[in-house]
Design an enzyme around this catalytic site. Structure first.
Site, PDB file in Angstrom:
ATOM      1  N   HIS A  19       4.539  26.883  53.964  1.00 57.47           N
ATOM      2  CA  HIS A  19       5.164  25.634  54.404  1.00 57.47           C
ATOM      3  C   HIS A  19       4.122  24.517  54.387  1.00 57.47           C
ATOM      4  O   HIS A  19       3.391  24.310  55.353  1.00 57.47           O
ATOM      5  CB  HIS A  19       5.758  25.798  55.809  1.00 57.47           C
ATOM      6  CG  HIS A  19       6.677  24.697  56.213  1.00 57.47           C
ATOM      7  ND1 HIS A  19       8.004  24.907  56.521  1.00 57.47           N
ATOM      8  CD2 HIS A  19       6.473  23.362  56.349  1.00 57.47           C
ATOM      9  CE1 HIS A  19       8.569  23.756  56.839  1.00 57.47           C
ATOM     10  NE2 HIS A  19       7.644  22.792  56.752  1.00 57.47           N
ATOM     11  N   HIS A  21       3.896  20.446  52.700  1.00 59.14           N
ATOM     12  CA  HIS A  21       4.568  19.388  51.956  1.00 59.14           C
ATOM     13  C   HIS A  21       3.587  18.680  51.022  1.00 59.14           C
ATOM     14  O   HIS A  21       2.535  18.211  51.465  1.00 59.14           O
ATOM     15  CB  HIS A  21       5.180  18.370  52.915  1.00 59.14           C
ATOM     16  CG  HIS A  21       6.353  18.905  53.690  1.00 59.14           C
ATOM     17  ND1 HIS A  21       7.654  18.715  53.283  1.00 59.14           N
ATOM     18  CD2 HIS A  21       6.411  19.636  54.827  1.00 59.14           C
ATOM     19  CE1 HIS A  21       8.475  19.301  54.143  1.00 59.14           C
ATOM     20  NE2 HIS A  21       7.744  19.865  55.094  1.00 59.14           N
ATOM     21  N   GLU A 210      13.291  22.973  64.568  1.00 60.09           N
ATOM     22  CA  GLU A 210      12.155  22.094  64.900  1.00 60.09           C
ATOM     23  C   GLU A 210      12.675  20.957  65.772  1.00 60.09           C
ATOM     24  O   GLU A 210      12.409  20.911  66.970  1.00 60.09           O
ATOM     25  CB  GLU A 210      11.496  21.551  63.637  1.00 60.09           C
ATOM     26  CG  GLU A 210      10.289  20.660  63.931  1.00 60.09           C
ATOM     27  CD  GLU A 210       9.757  19.959  62.693  1.00 60.09           C
ATOM     28  OE1 GLU A 210       8.592  19.510  62.728  1.00 60.09           O
ATOM     29  OE2 GLU A 210      10.494  19.835  61.703  1.00 60.09           O
TER      30      GLU A 210
END
Length: 365
Positions: A19, A21, A210
């Protein structure tokens, strides 16, 4: 091995990152140089001050405010050359951090303002990944990187982006994701997309748990049939803890996620900024790992959180009492959760991760 001894070795440990970005990991100096080419105004032209600005702006306790920092990074990633450079540098930075396998997620639909097509954006990022991998190899570092093509929750291009991802499964794209403002934009916004991905045997991870809680996770795993949850930290809301008795009572969804070993892509440092937890010690990652959830450790956005995998590991050792066994566990879980085939996962674990950990004196795995 004492925590101090372990911390001295963390940088050399092999790492797996699921994970991260692409538009959240730019080098500050790269942002400045690309902004000059694009005519985009930044808060400052000094790279150190810009790094401070990104961290401070993201450190607000609000996911919405956190996401605003991407206005600057996305603005400078609107040409093929810029995308290729950012991808190349990301691979090199990750390899230098000891990452041996990574998946870079990004949203092609956000990179079209200067005339690129969706396919051209994917091609540019893949070219950068190939270049970065080759340069890392020249430096004596081996890394494999795949693309996670992402659709933005608030937009209505999910089907188009999913088709783009599937069409590029032999061009470096390993999976599909949805990202952006989680609350109010659930997977049920476009239920047909998950059927399409399943029919095409295409791996899926969904940002959930989240900014929104249990219902977001429930849709991700049941409607979205997600193989992994982007974050997933708020699954703890479906667990009742009795500190005095030392027990945990699971709700039905928590049982489901653990029973099916749905992978949690947890990002401690980022989560401090978005208000999921107040300290590393209190972050759900340790408790969820102790309860045998499929826990992985990730960076999320290295620029905004001023972090790395080495930093994430070090803070868990220093602030949450993690051991080398804990670090090995989350790394191996991440490898087995990677969006590559089973034999490739086994080779990653057996040939790279375990030997890398066993080189550390005192490691008994």
């Amino acid at each position: 091995m004492t925590p101090t001894e372990l911390e001295a070795h963390i940088a050399e440990l092999p790492k797996v990152l699921l994970h991260d970005h692409l538009d959240g990991g730019l080098r500050p100096q790269t942002v400045i140089e690309l902004a000059a080419d694009a005519g985009h105004e930044l808060p400052t032209q000094d790279s150190a001050a810009l790094a401070d600005w990104f961290e401070d702006a993201a450190d607000s306790g609000s996911l919405v405010r956190y996401l605003e920092t991407f206005d600057h990074t996305i603005a400078v990633m609107q040409t093929a050359d810029a995308l290729r450079r950012v991808a190349r540098e990301a691979v090199l930075d990750l390899a230098a951090d000891g990452v041996v396998y990574a998946e870079q997620r990004w949203a092609p639909e956000q990179h079209l303002t200067r005339g690129l097509s969706l396919q051209e954006t994917v091609d540019a990022v893949q070219a950068g990944i190939v270049e970065g991998t080759a340069l890392a190899a020249e430096q004596g570092r081996t890394i494999r990187v795949g693309q996670l093509v992402t659709a933005m929750r608030h937009a209505d291009r999910w089907q188009e982006i999913a088709e783009l991802a599937v069409a590029n499964r032999d061009n470096g794209v390993v999976g599909f994701d949805i990202a952006g403002a989680e609350d109010g934009f659930p997977p049920s916004r476009h239920p047909e997309i998950w059927r399409y991905l399943a029919e095409n045997d295409f791996p899926t991870t969904i940002h959930a748990g989240e900014a929104a809680g249990v219902e977001s996770i429930r849709e991700a795993v049941h409607l979205g049939q997600a193989d992994r949850l982007g974050h997933g930290a708020r699954i703890v809301e479906d667990i009742a803890f009795d500190a005095e008795a030392g027990t945990a009572t699971f709700g039905r969804l928590a049982h489901w996620v653990r029973d099916h070993q749905v992978t949690l892509e947890l990002c401690p440092c980022s989560n401090l900024q978005t208000g999921v937890a107040e300290t590393i010690r209190d972050h759900p990652i340790t408790r969820l790992k102790e309860l045998d959830f499929a826990v992985t450790l990730n960076t999320d956005n290295r620029l905004m959180s001023r972090t790395s995998m080495t930093n994430e590991m070090t803070r868990l050792v220093h602030e949450a009492g993690w051991t080398i066994d804990d670090l090995a566990d989350v790394t191996i879980t991440a490898a087995w959760s990677a969006f590559v085939h089973h034999d490739e996962r086994r080779a990653l674990v057996d040939d790279v991760i375990l030997p890398g950990y066993q080189k550390i004196e005192g490691a008994q795995l």
